[in-house]
Design an enzyme around this catalytic site. Structure first.
Site, PDB file in Angstrom:
ATOM      1  N   GLU A 181       0.829  -1.214   0.000  1.00 47.48           N
ATOM      2  CA  GLU A 181       0.000   0.000   0.000  1.00 47.48           C
ATOM      3  C   GLU A 181       0.857   1.255   0.000  1.00 47.48           C
ATOM      4  O   GLU A 181       0.526   2.243  -0.653  1.00 47.48           O
ATOM      5  CB  GLU A 181      -0.961   0.014   1.193  1.00 47.48           C
ATOM      6  CG  GLU A 181      -1.818   1.265   1.210  1.00 47.48           C
ATOM      7  CD  GLU A 181      -3.286   1.021   1.490  1.00 47.48           C
ATOM      8  OE1 GLU A 181      -4.045   2.003   1.376  1.00 47.48           O
ATOM      9  OE2 GLU A 181      -3.668  -0.107   1.806  1.00 47.48           O
ATOM     10  N   GLY A 228      -6.729   4.998  -1.115  1.00 50.89           N
ATOM     11  CA  GLY A 228      -6.930   3.604  -1.490  1.00 50.89           C
ATOM     12  C   GLY A 228      -8.396   3.226  -1.487  1.00 50.89           C
ATOM     13  O   GLY A 228      -9.137   3.589  -0.581  1.00 50.89           O
TER      14      GLY A 228
END
Length: 140
Positions: A63, A83
């Site tokens: 991430e 995200g």
């Protein structure tokens, strides 16, 4: 070059100070025409109780790489990325050393981005493959 400006590794590493990125020891180490890379040590901070690299630590590395790569594709004065979804397949366990993650684009749109992150063992074998989808949002 893929990115809107040449990545400044020193700046990227300073951004992670006092965050989970620093806590896990993630460091940006390089970039190329279409990729960004970072490393993460396999230590007690990144292992699960059985002594293996924790899958969640892999996801944090993935991430981090995807989000930062996304940020390098937009104008930070007018937009930002968040995200939407991330997945990871853990393929090979790692007990020690340093893993390396490399992020490359799959789709770069005006409203969404999709990135693939490959995490490899110290020997260069694929340990985890991840995909992250980012939303590109306008600052108001």
């Amino acid at each position: 070059m893929l990115f809107t400006s040449k990545p400044d590794l020193d700046f990227l590493n300073k951004m992670g100070r006092n965050t989970m990125v620093e806590h896990l020891g993630i460091t940006f180490t390089g970039y190329g025409e279409d990729y960004l890379e970072a490393v993460m040590p396999v230590t007690d901070k990144t292992k699960q109780p059985l002594g293996l690299l924790h899958g969640g630590a892999n996801v944090v590395l993935a991430e981090t790489l995807g989000s930062v790569a996304g940020m390098l594709m937009i104008n930070p004065e007018t937009h930002y990325c968040v995200g939407l979804e991330i997945n990871a397949n853990h393929l090979k366990s790692v007990k020690e050393g340093t893993v390396k993650g490399i992020v490359k684009p799959i789709h770069i749109g005006q409203k969404t981005q999709v990135w693939e992150i490959r995490i490899v063992t110290p020997e260069g074998k694929l340990s985890c493959i991840s995909r992250i989808t980012l939303a590109v949002l306008e600052k108001k």
